[in-house]
Design a protein around this motif. Sequence first.
Motif, PDB file in Angstrom:
ATOM      1  N   ALA A  89       0.694  -1.717  -0.261  1.00  0.00           N
ATOM      2  CA  ALA A  89       0.382   0.309   0.248  1.00  0.00           C
ATOM      3  C   ALA A  89       0.782   1.274  -0.075  1.00  0.00           C
ATOM      4  CB  ALA A  89      -1.107  -0.160   1.168  1.00  0.00           C
ATOM      5  N   PRO A  91       1.819   5.150   0.963  1.00  0.00           N
ATOM      6  CA  PRO A  91       1.606   6.009   2.249  1.00  0.00           C
ATOM      7  C   PRO A  91       1.308   7.573   0.992  1.00  0.00           C
ATOM      8  CG  PRO A  91       3.853   4.467   2.329  1.00  0.00           C
ATOM      9  CD  PRO A  91       3.408   4.647   1.303  1.00  0.00           C
ATOM     10  N   GLY A  95       0.482  10.929   5.471  1.00  0.00           N
ATOM     11  CA  GLY A  95       1.254   9.535   5.944  1.00  0.00           C
ATOM     12  C   GLY A  95       2.621  10.083   6.227  1.00  0.00           C
ATOM     13  N   ARG A 205       1.231   2.932   6.305  1.00  0.00           N
ATOM     14  CA  ARG A 205       0.673   1.352   6.005  1.00  0.00           C
ATOM     15  C   ARG A 205       0.868   0.824   5.709  1.00  0.00           C
ATOM     16  NH1 ARG A 205      -2.803   4.109   0.858  1.00  0.00           N
ATOM     17  NH2 ARG A 205      -4.814   2.494   1.950  1.00  0.00           N
TER      18      ARG A 205
END
Length: 221
Positions: A89, A91, A95, A205
């Motif tokens: 995933a 970020p 984030g 993440r």
Amino acid sequence: MMGDAGMVEKKIGASDYLSLALYAFAGFGLEVVLLMILPSVLGVKSSDYTLLHQCIHWGITCLLWGSMAVFLIQLSKRKHDFDIMKLNATPDARGWLLAIVVSVIAIAATTVVWEGFKPVQEYKDAVRFVFQNIYYLFEAALILLTIAFGQKFGETLFKRDGLPYGGMFLALTWGLIHILLQGGPTGIYAFFMSLLYGTIYIMLRKNVRYSYLVIAVVFIL
């Protein structure tokens, strides 16, 4: 009748991820075992190590830690259906920003504890500096695995994500062992840094590649 995949999934629970996290933490102990064995092999006390002896120690420790990391990644994928290398995933900007802020806080804390910039304070010679930082890279790998498996354990157990369970687990293991082995101040520092590393993992993440890069840099600095 349930298929094989369903049967495997049914058997996997929080205790499985706890075991992986504990194995990752136990990986740090391989250096302790080496400290008990290597001086006898080299014929010199660890306190009297020359640069060559110290580099041998770091090199073997990296080999042990690296082997442990590869073993756990493969074990997690094969036996527990948890392939952390596929958690890709990306970020988001928020984030990354939060991860950078946490990283700055962590580096600032390290600078205060070391009473100066850590790489500068540690520097003695180029060879030692290179070997020691390679050693740190392998240690950072075990730190990340302990966090990743600890995070999965917490999320599976409490059925809720978003909290840095991995950082908490690292703090209660790697952090507390520093208190026992190196005293209160060092242990408190390791405990605090563990929580920050776990937060970085969440902010990015749970992307293992990005998280390792950031945690390794922070750990070295």
